[in-house]
Scaffold this active site. Structure first.
Site, PDB file in Angstrom:
ATOM      1  CG  ASN A  48      37.683   7.636 -21.485  1.00 27.58           C
ATOM      2  OD1 ASN A  48      37.893   8.355 -20.675  1.00 27.58           O
ATOM      3  ND2 ASN A  48      37.083   6.391 -21.693  1.00 27.58           N
ATOM      4  CB  CYS A  67      35.245   7.941 -15.233  1.00 27.19           C
ATOM      5  SG  CYS A  67      35.712   6.330 -15.595  1.00 27.19           S
ATOM      6  CG  HIS A  68      30.164   5.063 -15.311  1.00 23.33           C
ATOM      7  ND1 HIS A  68      29.969   5.390 -16.630  1.00 23.33           N
ATOM      8  CD2 HIS A  68      28.990   5.590 -14.800  1.00 23.33           C
ATOM      9  CE1 HIS A  68      29.158   5.870 -16.888  1.00 23.33           C
ATOM     10  NE2 HIS A  68      28.282   6.434 -15.841  1.00 23.33           N
ATOM     11  CG  HIS A 123      40.196   4.985 -17.114  1.00 24.09           C
ATOM     12  ND1 HIS A 123      40.214   5.191 -18.432  1.00 24.09           N
ATOM     13  CD2 HIS A 123      39.074   4.969 -16.810  1.00 24.09           C
ATOM     14  CE1 HIS A 123      38.971   5.468 -18.992  1.00 24.09           C
ATOM     15  NE2 HIS A 123      38.188   5.269 -17.858  1.00 24.09           N
TER      16      HIS A 123
HETATM   17 MG   LIG Z   1      36.019   5.844 -17.810  1.00 28.86          MG
END
Ligand SMILES: [Mg+2]
Ligand SMILES: [Mg+2]
Ligand SMILES: [Mg+2]
Ligand SMILES: [Mg+2]
Lengths: 459, 459, 459, 459
Positions: free
Chosen positions: A163, A185-186, A223
């Site tokens: 990030n 990304c999770h 995000h």
């Molecule tokens: Mg992430």
């Protein structure tokens, strides 16, 4: 026997692969990779570990090699630490990037200094003052990686985990437009679990549903992603969201202090549902991330107030020293147990090698997947991965207000890239000022930005 | 166990389905559907057949029911003929459209009259004078279908097979914007076979490759589609096209008369490769179709000249009476053998029911899959079908000259839709004049158009 | 006293101006400039003449200086011939480009060779085989001019008169994106006169109307421009076009041979009105130009057939030797009479100097004036010129079929620019093949293109 | 003699014009119109005054008629009050809209209620809570006006003066897409004066420059407009802004309380220059307006703090009762003196009648003038007005951060239009929440919105 099944012809390159790992001294993701490669029977080759902390890379290499010697390890992989990035990436098939900002102290300042000005951040690694300053730090590092890829392995697939995801991935393409890079990304996975729960709650025949069975339409930027459709086995799940929202009301449902004993990473989907309530589309990242993209959750008077939304501010103390080098690690290989990591990197590599198609959401340059965002910016949507490469799935438009909120960050991130490449701090300050969390008076904003940049310079 | 595998939860609606079939009296596609449903074990229900020729629909229903009684038929389906379209579609889960223009004679005129003016057409059902006049015929029919779907089964998936594919599918959306409709065509399949051959020729390890193993990027409009990437098991196949082109040169490789004894449907990829030679992207429909979209193949002095490109003009005689009703058909069920049809309709239905994801190319409104064509026009690209519906895959831009050639037809087709809906023949004539095959003097073009419209009116 | 009136403050730079003239040896436009400058009392300075034919430039300089000495010359200008382009343009305020292709013979071949293949061109300097080959010739010349401007006078306004206008002007911006360049052409002026006539014919109170009183909306690309609105003193004139079209019918209104005794430049607005009849928008360039942009006027069997449209093919003989250097010219200054040239260059210079605003149509990079064409391509629309520079007026979209026809040439021209800059003849051939006049068989097209390129190389 | 000069042919309709005035009972703008028409010699006809307060309209009519009787009145106009809007607009050539919200109390609440929640507004008529609620009030009124225009005078030019300007003008087009409507606002004029001062300060030869001599590029949406180029007589003025900014620093330059004795309308360009300092483009509306479009100026703790920026909050008391009907007005015609109003309505009418072209900035549907904003939204840019109508001048893109800030309001305004037309308060609340001034907690925002809507309902 359909097009998406396992293909007959094994890829020529599935054995003797080389994975170059930038940031390979980390304990977290490196161990996950060792875990996953150890359980994968149809790939083999070398993992080249590069880290500014060469010793840490060496320890990981030793650990990896010893794990592979275990009886229950089906993978055939050699691990080796490197002192130079170019040798690490030379002729690599895949490049994994997962770098920590070298001095932990910077992260501390990214969070604590803004608090002096009343700017609270729940994470501080994506947008807001913390995300801005991290972006400025990361851009030259990622340009260097991209330049090395161009020289050493221009056809390799680069998988980024660091990030600020959008800015890092964009910096790779800005430096080397022909790079093959994706960002993983999770944050969307828990939403598949959420919809699995919703299916189980509202559909009689639904029991024990796995995350993987849930098909969601993902769209947005990392995000600050959104879900506007969800399905399980032909059942529309999105239509149950109104009932689920009612069940969860009132929002916010907590009091300051309620989360005091919870993990810093706790998440109750309170903000995700509040965004659904406001705009009719489900926010689809952890609430700690979502809160930072709009001004109204974090304009608070005291740190504990955010707990009303079921989350906590992650204090800088939780970040510093978190991953102390475990020098005894190698000795503990015996205690190591293979687990299911939930990571998708191996499945992604197998797909890109032409072994088995794989669908997931990822960060990739926009070529129409979000039709009302500019081309070439990094967006997060579903994509299909095959031997032919990454093909994004169309996600359609972002609707009105959501478009406006997302576009604002897209603009800031593009400005940061331009500023980072040109070394133009005045330009970077424009993005800083236009961040929703920076509602400071001009002179305070200027002072805060200057302080953050100066702290950064020390390192 | 990945997201694209067979899902655990069976869809609630996979049994007791209803398929409404408009044009259900046809022998060709109806028999294929019977063949495929008879071999599909996890779907069952009713097929409602509607045709202006009610007797033909009745014959097909009887045939279908008898096939289902056979011992080797694993499917459970009832077939029934209907006299009204609304009853046919009432509460349908799927609607199949495959209609023949009622009077075969119209097709004859579509081809023969333009030849009097020196305009030769290899097919005449998509663009050119024939395609234009067919479009004007089809638009009101397809608006009626869409209106019936809106009333009777608004959530059904409508699968269209009729040409002109783009205009018919667009007319459905023009009448009922919320319709779920796709258009299917087989013209790209031979290109997967072509690439399978290329793989076998150029890659040592490649043997006995199935069409389904080939992954191609499809982009364009129906019958004027293009392929700009191809892969087999992680091997880039597109890079072998230059060698393959050299091997096939000179283009055109035939003489007038060479094809005299061939089927009217013969295809040697001569024009597909010539387009690759000209523009660097492989044309991806049968040469008979491709030839009609640009002015330079069919501006010929005599019908047999097109044979230089390895194809023939399909004479109107080949079209008329081709499918004479076989009144003895029902009696011959015993001779019937289940075959692999190559049709994908069943796989598509299973995917849309949430049983198993399926990827194919299809015609669908543009929402970004071709980023430099207007939104909402019907484009042909790859798409992923799941219980959540149709999700197109991004195909990127059409490059310069190809964009210009395709856009011209997009414009014409949109004009035809507008003209067809408004009943505005002057407007339709603008599209007619702008068709690449119509390089006639203005007064001749006007005369030809008027004659075609008047012939049409008689029917 | 309104914003558009004469401004009080005289521009600091209106005296002691420098005009650099590339192609300054020509008799035609150079004499016009001398004529116009001689009658302009509020500008003065130097005109620097540069030509590959230095002697011709010297003759023009002498002529200009002697004209300025005349009693009736109110302007104060010195003329001087230069041997180098950089000295010519050094510190220039304005640069005028009006260059002839050096060897007249090339033009001959541009017309005659394509005729051998049945491709007839009425002009041959904009599109078609002639325009294509001229574009390839001009691109390096215009890049050199732009590079010189960048070095010698980066803020100067560059006024181009050379064809192919679009490609030449685009080449200037391609080489030096910050250049201030416009392209001027007279083809729209006769349409203002046409509308003046229409006003006089249909409006009772209208008498003796000047071209300048007519306000038309101009949109398109040079020589393929369109008018979709026209006004005189608050009277809508566009509404009279239907009546005027009826009055002029039938179109075409002539027979082969009818124009045999007319000037090669004769124009009857036959094609302009035919385009209005076909598409509802008035074509707005001379018919000889319009005919070359679409395939249906010039696909003829014999040269004289185009006369049916009231125009003639301009034979190459009319182009060669047209402007023989008049070595006695200087001696004839006495015979010189100042005339009203109809040229707008002086008014444009005065406007850009901030003296008096001026509105005209011109060629300029698209920044929204035609909203459905790509940004940065050169379009022709109205623009307002003031001391602040050139501000295009919004012309709106090009409608359906017209957009499609124009876009095709835009694509070709952009391809030629790319090909010209990269020296890529294969790419240029793509544009050649996609030209509407080139409906040849592929091998003939290739042969024609190759011959034209080779003839070009000899010079 | 150029195209922009006075035209020979007088427009047929310059006499016996009809101006319909909606809101014609107001004292302010109605008296300005009377003043201006009285001094205009080449227009004549009737002014039809309509107002919900019929008596006020009658008083204005009487006043107008008596002014026209004065010896120094050169205009020939009759004034008449109407009881119905349709009769007022019947066969009108121009429609002027300048309406006050009927109950002054609403305005009071628009300002005072948000203050209870800590939301301060400097004006409250464009965006923020006040602008939002005004928009919801105005949309049905403006739809009624547009519907009446469609019936009574579809070709008339409608000139709107009412705020929220963007929403009101957009509502006219939403109801009647073929309407000819523009919106006029004075906020840019002081910036021409500012640049005149700058010219006088920095350019030796510049003295006594009129606003009209300054040519600025205007772009944005009403009250959130920007200037990125300025010229006087060929002199670039924009380049002096850096020097001027330094001269004016520090910004903000005042203390709370400094403005206590100033007019509520005082303006020091502090915010305009601060925006220039932040983003490199000059904000171009009064600071009181600019402050409301971004979050960082008005997130203050006390009302007087905004005075640091040289402006004051306009209290509701300044709005209520400001225009008490002056029943003695008619008696005071004798005291009336013609003045130069600075209003442009007459010049605009003369231009649209084809008498004399006029350039000004105005609010008009986007058709490319701001190329990175959506088509059809109302933008404010320069435009040229002629007998042919309104032709916007291209203003180019809005740069990065400015685009992002403007786009947010565009989105909100479009949402309000949709909400206002559909009567959907939930949708309107989305726009309310996304307003930069509404950084409240969700539940407070909801409460505030509900209260404002309820207060509104009472009236
Ligand atoms: Mg992430
Ligand atoms: Mg087909
Ligand atoms: Mg010209
Ligand atoms: Mg205003």
């Amino acid at each position: 026997m359909h097009e998406l099944g396992l293909q007959n012809g094994a890829s020529a390159s599935a054995s003797e692969l080389k994975i170059g790992y930038v940031g390979g001294g980390s304990q977290g993701w490196a161990h996950t990779l060792i875990n996953d490669l150890g359980q994968c029977s149809d790939l083999s080759g070398e993992v080249a570990l590069y880290d500014v902390d060469y010793e840490a890379a060496t320890r990981n290499a030793e650990f990896g090699n010893r794990v592979m010697e275990r009886a229950d390890a089906v993978g055939e992989w050699r691990f080796e630490a490197y002192q130079e990035m170019d040798a690490t990436l030379s002729a690599a098939d895949f490049v994994v990037c997962s770098i920590q900002d070298p001095p932990d102290e910077t992260f501390k300042h990214d969070l604590d200094v803004p608090q002096e000005y009343g700017v609270y951040q729940t994470v501080g690694d994506t947008v807001g003052p913390g995300g801005t300053i991290r972006a400025l730090r990361a851009i030259p590092q990622y340009r260097e990686i991209a330049a090395t890829v161009r020289e050493e392995c221009p056809d390799a697939w680069v998988i980024n985990y660091t990030n600020p995801m959008t800015v890092c991935t964009r910096a790779l393409y800005a430096e080397f437009p022909d790079i093959n890079a994706i960002g993983l990304c999770h944050e969307v996975h828990p939403f598949q679990e959420l919809f699995a729960e919703i299916a189980e709650r509202y559909i009689k025949t639904a029991e024990d549903i796995d995350r993987e069975e849930i098909d969601v339409t993902v769209k947005g930027i990392n995000h600050f992603t959104w879900i506007d459709a969800a399905d399980w086995a032909g059942h529309d799940l999105y239509g149950y969201l109104d009932a689920e929202l009612e069940r969860r009301k009132p929002l916010p449902g907590y009091e300051p202090g309620d989360m005091a004993d919870e993990s810093y990473w706790t998440n109750q989907f309170q903000i995700a549902f509040d965004l659904y309530d406001r705009f009719g589309v489900l926010g689809a990242a952890g609430d700690r991330h979502l809160a930072e993209f709009v001004p109204w959750y974090l304009s608070i008077d005291a740190p504990e107030e955010i707990q009303r939304w079921g989350i906590r501010l992650t204090p800088s103390s939780a970040r510093v020293g978190g991953e102390t080098p475990d020098k005894m690690m190698a000795a503990r290989v015996d205690e190591f147990e293979f687990t299911e990591s939930g990571e998708e990197a191996i499945e992604i590599m197998r797909a890109l090698l032409g072994i088995e198609p794989f669908k997931t959401h990822l960060n990739y340059p926009n070529q129409g997947q979000i039709s009302n965002l500019p081309e070439d910016i990094i967006v997060e949507t579903n994509a299909l991965l095959t031997g032919k490469g990454v093909t994004p799935l169309c996600a359609g438009d972002l609707p009105g207000e959501i478009h406006s909120m997302v576009k604002r960050h897209v603009t800031n991130q593009e400005t940061l890239i331009e500023a980072g490449i040109g070394g133009d701090l005045d330009l970077a300050f424009q993005a800083f000022l236009n961040d929703p969390l920076v509602t400071l008076k001009r002179e305070h904003a200027e002072e805060l930005f200057t302080r953050l940049v100066e702290i950064e310079r020390e390192y």
